[in-house]
Design a protein around this motif. Structure first.
Motif, short mmCIF file in Angstrom:
data_model
loop_
_atom_site.label_atom_id
_atom_site.label_comp_id
_atom_site.label_asym_id
_atom_site.label_seq_id
_atom_site.Cartn_x
_atom_site.Cartn_y
_atom_site.Cartn_z
N LEU A 1 0.83 -1.19 0.00
CA LEU A 1 0.00 0.00 0.00
C LEU A 1 0.86 1.24 0.00
O LEU A 1 1.98 1.22 0.53
N THR A 2 0.33 2.31 -0.55
CA THR A 2 1.03 3.59 -0.51
C THR A 2 0.94 4.15 0.91
O THR A 2 0.07 3.76 1.69
N GLU A 3 1.81 5.08 1.23
CA GLU A 3 1.78 5.73 2.54
C GLU A 3 0.45 6.43 2.76
O GLU A 3 -0.09 6.44 3.86
N THR A 4 -0.10 7.01 1.70
CA THR A 4 -1.38 7.70 1.79
C THR A 4 -2.48 6.74 2.22
O THR A 4 -3.29 7.05 3.10
N GLY B 1 -2.02 5.63 5.88
CA GLY B 1 -2.46 6.69 6.78
C GLY B 1 -3.96 6.76 6.90
O GLY B 1 -4.51 6.89 8.01
N TRP B 2 -4.65 6.66 5.79
CA TRP B 2 -6.11 6.71 5.80
C TRP B 2 -6.69 5.52 6.55
O TRP B 2 -7.59 5.66 7.38
N VAL C 1 -9.26 3.14 11.50
CA VAL C 1 -9.21 2.19 12.62
C VAL C 1 -9.11 2.95 13.94
O VAL C 1 -9.82 2.64 14.90
N ALA C 2 -8.27 3.99 13.98
CA ALA C 2 -8.07 4.75 15.22
C ALA C 2 -9.34 5.46 15.68
O ALA C 2 -9.58 5.60 16.88
N THR C 3 -10.17 5.91 14.73
CA THR C 3 -11.39 6.61 15.09
C THR C 3 -12.55 5.65 15.39
O THR C 3 -13.63 6.09 15.74
N GLY C 4 -12.30 4.36 15.23
CA GLY C 4 -13.32 3.36 15.55
C GLY C 4 -14.26 3.03 14.42
O GLY C 4 -15.23 2.29 14.62
N GLU C 5 -14.03 3.58 13.24
CA GLU C 5 -14.89 3.25 12.10
C GLU C 5 -14.81 1.76 11.77
O GLU C 5 -15.78 1.16 11.33
N TYR C 6 -13.64 1.18 11.97
CA TYR C 6 -13.41 -0.24 11.73
C TYR C 6 -12.63 -0.79 12.91
O TYR C 6 -11.83 -0.09 13.52
N ALA C 7 -12.85 -2.07 13.22
CA ALA C 7 -12.18 -2.69 14.36
C ALA C 7 -10.71 -2.96 14.08
O ALA C 7 -9.89 -2.98 15.00
#
Length: 67
Positions: free
Chosen positions: A11-14, A17-18, A23-29
């Motif tokens: 994967l690209t760095e972009t 990061g996305w 994951v950090a915001t809880g949108e996905y586990a």
């Protein structure tokens, strides 16, 4: 749920990061959860249940864009 099969992808760095933000915001586990969701969406689209076309390939609305 334990994975039955694993794949390694680059994967690209972009994108990394996305994904990390989602994951950090809880949108996905987890990253795996996000990727599985993305693949499910693509399968549905591919099966024709969702008609998604890039704007550049869509026909002009009736009566517009014609000489």
């Amino acid at each position: 749920m334990p994975a039955k099969h694993s794949r390694h992808i680059a994967l690209t760095e972009t994108l990394v990061g996305w994904i990390d933000t989602q994951v950090a915001t809880g949108e996905y586990a987890s990253t795996s959860d996000l990727i599985r969701t993305a693949i499910r969406v693509l399968r549905i689209q591919d099966e024709g249940k969702v008609a998604v076309q890039p704007a550049s390939t869509m026909p002009a609305p009736h009566g517009k864009g014609r000489a």
